[in-house]
Design an enzyme around this catalytic site. Structure first.
Site, PDB file in Angstrom:
ATOM      1  N   LYS A  12      73.261 -93.034  25.340  1.00 39.67           N
ATOM      2  CA  LYS A  12      73.622 -91.921  26.234  1.00 39.67           C
ATOM      3  C   LYS A  12      72.455 -90.944  26.378  1.00 39.67           C
ATOM      4  CE  LYS A  12      76.079 -89.234  28.889  1.00 39.67           C
ATOM      5  NZ  LYS A  12      77.334 -88.545  28.645  1.00 39.67           N
ATOM      6  N   THR A  69      79.805 -86.857  24.077  1.00 43.84           N
ATOM      7  CA  THR A  69      78.351 -86.994  24.006  1.00 43.84           C
ATOM      8  C   THR A  69      77.860 -86.066  22.909  1.00 43.84           C
ATOM      9  OG1 THR A  69      78.091 -87.596  26.321  1.00 43.84           O
ATOM     10  CG2 THR A  69      76.168 -86.626  25.235  1.00 43.84           C
ATOM     11  N   LYS A 112      73.322 -78.792  26.893  1.00 45.89           N
ATOM     12  CA  LYS A 112      73.754 -79.266  25.575  1.00 45.89           C
ATOM     13  C   LYS A 112      73.204 -80.671  25.309  1.00 45.89           C
ATOM     14  CE  LYS A 112      77.233 -81.896  24.797  1.00 45.89           C
ATOM     15  NZ  LYS A 112      78.505 -82.616  24.695  1.00 45.89           N
TER      16      LYS A 112
END
Lengths: 292, 292
Positions: B177, B102, B245
């Site tokens: 995502k 990701t 993150k």
């Protein structure tokens, strides 16, 4: 007292979109049903089906064994129960009073206690499932009050809902409904932000839903309101202005218990901006308008 | 080129919790598998099962037809692909590179373009479904890149996931995502606030879940992480620090397109506070700790 069409006269106060469907199920089950609502024309449909119109709360309260209320704001609930010529003043001892309005937990406790003094058992029993759940008799009903009274009223709840649970003492039904609305509030912000992101980044939002709708991001909101947002369909399932009312109750109630709810506060302020822009009668998914 | 165990040598960079399971499925299907990871001990398990250790990215890249990367931060992705002795510098023309980390959508585009110059087709293909999805081969895989390459790599994706969709050109996998994480971010705030409210108001949170989990408030988060929160189980399915993150990437990406995401910003700031309190290695449901 056993509640059944043979033994029980039911009174219903508040025949808006939700109340009309809910009262209809009671009438269809064969109960004698008396109705009162602030705007008489809203009772026309149910009266045509056989419900009996009453001119005042007092006249209705005097004739019924069980009183169900499904109105608008906590201030409406307060005046219907605690006001002059209201339910607590005019109902006979032993009458059971069930408020199914989404309202304040603290008010539910106040009503329970004031009613108890006049031997009127009271339940708070807000619902979720919206107009469709009301129409199909599949509402979730979250109940606060005494177990014995909850069991007694169950035959009526069964006509209106499927997932019917006693959550605890007076106010617990309203607290549970607030817990429900708090999940939805911040959750709706996430869904609208996500679909706005998908749109702005040039993705096909319908295809994005296929990737994310069935995994860890999946929710009723995403999978039911997401497709409406993508189509630009902001028609109300649940009104913006009603959701703002619920969030205001939840925030007040959270503050009373010293709980900070920044997600809820953010959602409420975003929805208030949306309402100020003239979208208070849109459905809650219209929050998307604010982001795109 | 047809991808099959008979024709294709696969390289896998990054054998952490997710990568180890994902690479394992490829190995089990009969592919010759070469692996590299920053901390060599993390490759011990897969090497015992038959994977071949490589000392450098360059030595791995030179031997494989398809390279899959599953590492930590966008900065890791950047150095593995674009750095000196990295994939783009050392892989043979025609090698297919698939980043399943990701990571940043903008970086995915940058890699795609730099790789294309050296005739290395690249896909961005982040996943959702967590460690359990990786172990069971049931990940959702969200892919960006060229359709022809997507179709070619499908035999490998099929080993790792179930819901595998090409979302568009380079970067589209990462954008999808991000849309997924944005739903989860504000949604988690709502779930934790709701359960904190239920707890503080004296309700039985398990019983509350029975009332609200199957209706309009229902979500994967509420129904899967809610029970863990109630038990005080904050063990990581997905780490707080990884979620921070992801949210940082999403916010940066949203800002680049001029999109305001107040719910995401709130969630990120709450999670940063949680991490500062020492909970960065808890699961994301530990946000509850901050509210109660």
């Amino acid at each position: 007292m056993e509640i059944s069409p043979q033994h029980t006269v039911v009174g219903f106060i508040g025949t808006g979109v939700m109340g009309n469907s809910m009262a209809g199920h009671i009438l269809n089950a064969g109960y004698e049903l008396h109705v009162y609502t602030r705007t008489r024309s809203k009772a026309d449909e149910i009266c045509k089906k056989g419900a009996i119109w009453e001119e005042t709360i007092a006249s209705l309260a005097g004739k019924c064994h069980v009183l169900i209320t499904m109105v608008g704001l906590p201030t409406d609930v307060e005046s219907i129960y605690l006001g002059k010529e209201g339910i607590i003043e005019t109902a006979s001892p032993g009458t059971i009073a069930v408020d199914m309005t989404t309202s304040s937990p603290a008010l539910a406790v106040k009503i329970y206690e004031a009613a108890a003094i006049r031997s009127i058992p009271a339940l708070d029993a807000p619902v979720s499932g919206g107009d469709i759940g009301a129409r199909n008799g599949t509402l979730s009903i979250m109940v606060g009050g005494d177990e014995r009274i909850f069991e007694m009223v169950m035959p009526l709840f069964d006509l209106m809902g499927k997932n019917i649970l006693l959550q605890g003492g007076a106010g617990s039904g309203q607290h549970t409904k607030m817990a429900n609305q708090i999940v939805i509030a911040a959750g709706m912000v996430g869904v609208c932000e996500s679909l706005a992101y998908a749109q702005k980044s040039g993705l096909d939002p319908e295809l994005v839903l296929k990737s994310i709708g069935s995994g860890a991001a999946g929710s009723w909101t995403l999978n039911n309101l997401g497709p409406r947002i993508i189509k630009g369909d902001f028609a109300p399932g649940f009104y913006v202005r009603h959701f703002i009312k619920d969030m205001a109750i939840a925030i007040e109630s959270a503050q009373e218990m010293g709980l900070d709810t920044p997600g809820l506060a953010l959602a409420k302020s975003l929805y208030e901006t949306l309402a100020q822009q003239g979208y208070e009668n849109d459905g809650t998914q219209a929050l998307y308008r604010l982001l795109i």
